[in-house]
Enzyme design. Structure first.
Site, PDB file in Angstrom:
ATOM      1  N   PHE A 114       0.798  -1.225   0.000  1.00  0.00           N
ATOM      2  CA  PHE A 114       0.000   0.000   0.000  1.00  0.00           C
ATOM      3  C   PHE A 114       0.828   1.271   0.000  1.00  0.00           C
ATOM      4  O   PHE A 114       0.308   2.346  -0.289  1.00  0.00           O
ATOM      5  CB  PHE A 114      -0.904   0.021   1.242  1.00  0.00           C
ATOM      6  CG  PHE A 114      -0.150   0.256   2.523  1.00  0.00           C
ATOM      7  CD1 PHE A 114      -0.008   1.526   3.045  1.00  0.00           C
ATOM      8  CD2 PHE A 114       0.450  -0.807   3.203  1.00  0.00           C
ATOM      9  CE1 PHE A 114       0.705   1.747   4.211  1.00  0.00           C
ATOM     10  CE2 PHE A 114       1.169  -0.596   4.365  1.00  0.00           C
ATOM     11  CZ  PHE A 114       1.299   0.683   4.879  1.00  0.00           C
ATOM     12  N   LYS A 117      -2.261  -7.454  -8.820  1.00  0.00           N
ATOM     13  CA  LYS A 117      -3.171  -7.325  -7.684  1.00  0.00           C
ATOM     14  C   LYS A 117      -2.674  -6.178  -6.820  1.00  0.00           C
ATOM     15  O   LYS A 117      -1.724  -6.310  -6.059  1.00  0.00           O
ATOM     16  CB  LYS A 117      -3.234  -8.601  -6.840  1.00  0.00           C
ATOM     17  CG  LYS A 117      -4.388  -8.554  -5.826  1.00  0.00           C
ATOM     18  CD  LYS A 117      -4.137  -9.400  -4.601  1.00  0.00           C
ATOM     19  CE  LYS A 117      -3.346  -8.682  -3.544  1.00  0.00           C
ATOM     20  NZ  LYS A 117      -4.070  -7.517  -2.910  1.00  0.00           N
ATOM     21  N   GLU A 173      -5.405  -3.929  -1.459  1.00  0.00           N
ATOM     22  CA  GLU A 173      -6.817  -3.612  -1.269  1.00  0.00           C
ATOM     23  C   GLU A 173      -7.012  -2.326  -0.474  1.00  0.00           C
ATOM     24  O   GLU A 173      -8.119  -1.769  -0.437  1.00  0.00           O
ATOM     25  CB  GLU A 173      -7.537  -4.771  -0.583  1.00  0.00           C
ATOM     26  CG  GLU A 173      -7.069  -5.110   0.813  1.00  0.00           C
ATOM     27  CD  GLU A 173      -5.882  -6.071   0.855  1.00  0.00           C
ATOM     28  OE1 GLU A 173      -5.713  -6.744   1.888  1.00  0.00           O
ATOM     29  OE2 GLU A 173      -5.127  -6.130  -0.148  1.00  0.00           O
ATOM     30  N   CYS A 180      10.610   1.255   2.364  1.00  0.00           N
ATOM     31  CA  CYS A 180      11.649   0.294   2.701  1.00  0.00           C
ATOM     32  C   CYS A 180      13.019   0.948   2.845  1.00  0.00           C
ATOM     33  O   CYS A 180      13.930   0.351   3.410  1.00  0.00           O
ATOM     34  CB  CYS A 180      11.696  -0.823   1.661  1.00  0.00           C
ATOM     35  SG  CYS A 180      11.740  -0.265  -0.047  1.00  0.00           S
TER      36      CYS A 180
END
Length: 317
Positions: free
Chosen positions: A152, A176, A179, A283
């Site tokens: 995200f 994908k 969400e 990161c």
């Protein structure tokens, strides 16, 4: 585009908005907790529809020359660049970044797309004459369908770490998105549908079950994952067991070293930007600072700049 209008998202398959599972998840804005969209939780059947679309497109797409695919990617770059501000607004809305960071998210993703435009020159292969009448050659050959699973924290940039390269090399793609931030890449799919052939880039929304279905689908030849180290290890293990190629990127510990002759003001600002930028949700966020020798002025400047930070600001002081 009315960003405040509640929107029910769809998967994007074959350049078409495609109905998915009847089960939906609320997408909320970190700014105020309000629901801004509903995202489908795709099933294994939904994933199969997307992979089938990508497989159907693979033959014609991989059959193009590098130059021809690069021409398509250039059109994609122009289309996304023209909507960069809109995409940044979506990043702000669904992720919570400030506008400066959101624009940086989009700009960095577009940089990788720019790089992919050079693939015709970067992937020419080699021929070596190793003996009389004997030659060895290496060349890049597309694998097939690539599956991407992304986190995200950078709704645009992280997907574009791999999408342009995979497409430029002749693969087709099923992504994908997280969400938690599905709106940005849905809009990208809408824009891409205007310039890319059907089935080349597909989007399936969902949670961990959707990701697992993508990893385990027999039609997916390679998986690109970015997320936590624990999940990266799980995906790497499962996908390699199934004979797939895997790029699995997990977390990291980042150490900064401040030498005695460092520029105090610049170093203090860079250190604060590193650990506080994007709310530390990246990161490359610094987690350790090693100061060589006694540098009290540097430490004091870092503390002062950190105290002066305001939520929603760009952090520049």
């Amino acid at each position: 585009m009315a960003l405040q209008t509640l929107k029910t998202l769809c998967n994007y398959v074959g350049n078409q908005a495609t109905a998915a599972s009847e089960e939906y998840l609320e997408v909320t804005s970190p700014h105020d907790g309000n629901t801004i969209a509903m995202v489908p939780l795709s099933t294994a059947e939904d994933v199969d529809v997307a992979v089938t679309s990508a497989k159907a497109a693979f033959g014609a797409w991989s059959g193009l020359t590098f130059k021809a695919r690069s021409a398509y990617l250039l059109k994609l770059y122009v289309e996304l660049q023209a909507h960069a501000e809109e995409l940044a607004e979506l990043v702000v809305l669904e992720h919570g970044k400030n506008m400066a960071e959101a624009r940086g998210d989009v700009a960095k993703g577009l940089e990788t797309l720019e790089y992919a435009l050079s693939l015709p020159q970067l992937t020419q292969g080699r021929v070596a004459y190793v003996s009389n009448g004997v030659q060895c050659r290496d060349e890049r050959v597309a694998l097939g369908v690539v599956g991407g699973i992304v986190p995200f924290n950078f709704p645009f940039m992280v997907p574009f770490w791999t999408i342009p390269i995979a497409l430029g090399m002749g693969n087709t793609y099923v992504l994908k998105p997280s969400e938690k931030v599905p709106m940005t890449m849905t809009r990208v799919a809408e824009l891409a549908s205007q310039v890319l052939p059907p089935g080349v880039l597909n989007i399936v929304h969902g949670d961990a079950k959707c990701a697992q279905a993508l990893v385990e689908h027999a039609g997916v030849r390679a998986i690109a994952f970015v997320g936590t180290s624990m999940v990266a290890e799980q995906i790497y293990k499962r996908a390699t067991e199934l004979g797939k190629r895997v790029l699995a990127l997990g977390g990291a510990k980042n150490h900064l070293v401040a030498l005695p002759d460092c520029d105090v003001e610049m170093t203090a600002q860079d250190v604060v930007n590193s650990f506080a930028g994007c709310a530390g949700e990246r990161c490359m966020a610094a987690s350790v600072l090693l100061v060589v020798g006694e540098q009290p002025e540097l430490v004091e400047r870092i503390v002062a700049k950190a105290r002066a930070l305001e939520p929603g600001s760009d952090g520049a002081r």
